[in-house]
Write a protein that holds these residues in place. Sequence first.
Motif, short mmCIF file in Angstrom:
data_model
loop_
_atom_site.label_atom_id
_atom_site.label_comp_id
_atom_site.label_asym_id
_atom_site.label_seq_id
_atom_site.Cartn_x
_atom_site.Cartn_y
_atom_site.Cartn_z
N SER A 1 53.60 -4.89 49.90
CA SER A 1 53.31 -4.05 51.02
C SER A 1 54.52 -3.86 51.76
O SER A 1 55.37 -4.81 51.68
N ASP A 2 54.61 -2.67 52.45
CA ASP A 2 55.91 -2.40 53.37
C ASP A 2 55.36 -1.49 54.37
O ASP A 2 54.43 -0.66 54.07
N ALA A 3 56.30 -1.33 55.25
CA ALA A 3 55.93 -0.33 56.22
C ALA A 3 57.25 0.32 56.85
O ALA A 3 58.33 -0.20 56.63
N SER A 4 57.17 1.71 57.57
CA SER A 4 58.37 2.32 57.81
C SER A 4 57.91 3.07 59.01
O SER A 4 56.93 3.41 59.33
N GLN A 5 58.94 3.38 59.76
CA GLN A 5 59.04 4.07 61.27
C GLN A 5 59.98 5.26 61.06
O GLN A 5 61.00 4.88 60.91
N LEU B 1 52.70 3.25 55.85
CA LEU B 1 52.27 2.06 55.04
C LEU B 1 52.13 2.03 53.65
O LEU B 1 51.88 3.54 53.08
N ALA B 2 52.70 1.15 52.82
CA ALA B 2 52.52 1.47 51.37
C ALA B 2 51.95 0.08 51.01
O ALA B 2 52.06 -0.97 51.20
N ALA B 3 51.51 0.31 49.45
CA ALA B 3 50.94 -0.77 48.88
C ALA B 3 51.10 -0.55 47.31
O ALA B 3 50.88 0.48 47.06
N VAL B 4 51.66 -1.52 46.76
CA VAL B 4 52.29 -1.40 45.43
C VAL B 4 51.50 -2.60 44.56
O VAL B 4 51.78 -3.81 45.05
N ALA C 1 57.61 0.17 47.25
CA ALA C 1 56.98 0.20 48.44
C ALA C 1 57.84 0.64 49.59
O ALA C 1 57.47 1.20 50.43
N ASP C 2 59.09 0.27 49.40
CA ASP C 2 60.18 0.82 50.53
C ASP C 2 60.12 2.21 50.49
O ASP C 2 60.19 2.79 51.45
#
Length: 131
Positions: free
Chosen positions: A2-6, A12-15, A120-121
């Motif tokens: 999982s990862d998140a970005s602003q 939001l991402a799920a791999v 995910a990034d």
Amino acid sequence: FSDASQKRMGGLAAVLFATPASEAVVKSRTVPIVGSNELELQAALFALFHAGEHFPLRTLVLFSDNQDAVSRLARAKDQGCEQDPALATILPGLDLADALGRASFRWLKGHSSCRGNAIADELAAAAASSP
């Protein structure tokens, strides 16, 4: 993973991988911006939700580059969801007790070179850039 970005928005991402050698199942979502740790927690729960949909009844391992999210989820698993009632409100469609019961949590260094984290990034950044 999982990862998140602003960026303009939150992303939001799920791999998801069935096995280390399998093709990735990828999911992303644009959300309102909130604090960084809260966004990373949303991403982790988003990944658990989709992992549960794609791999029902399987043991799950969640990899996140956010230590706070990993610690909070591990604490909720060990001490019970009742100790952190706000977790259940973050992703209402997720059976939190079931997801936590089937999962273990691993922190990995941000922007590490492993395949799942790199994907995910990229996904989180793209979702955060969406209008």
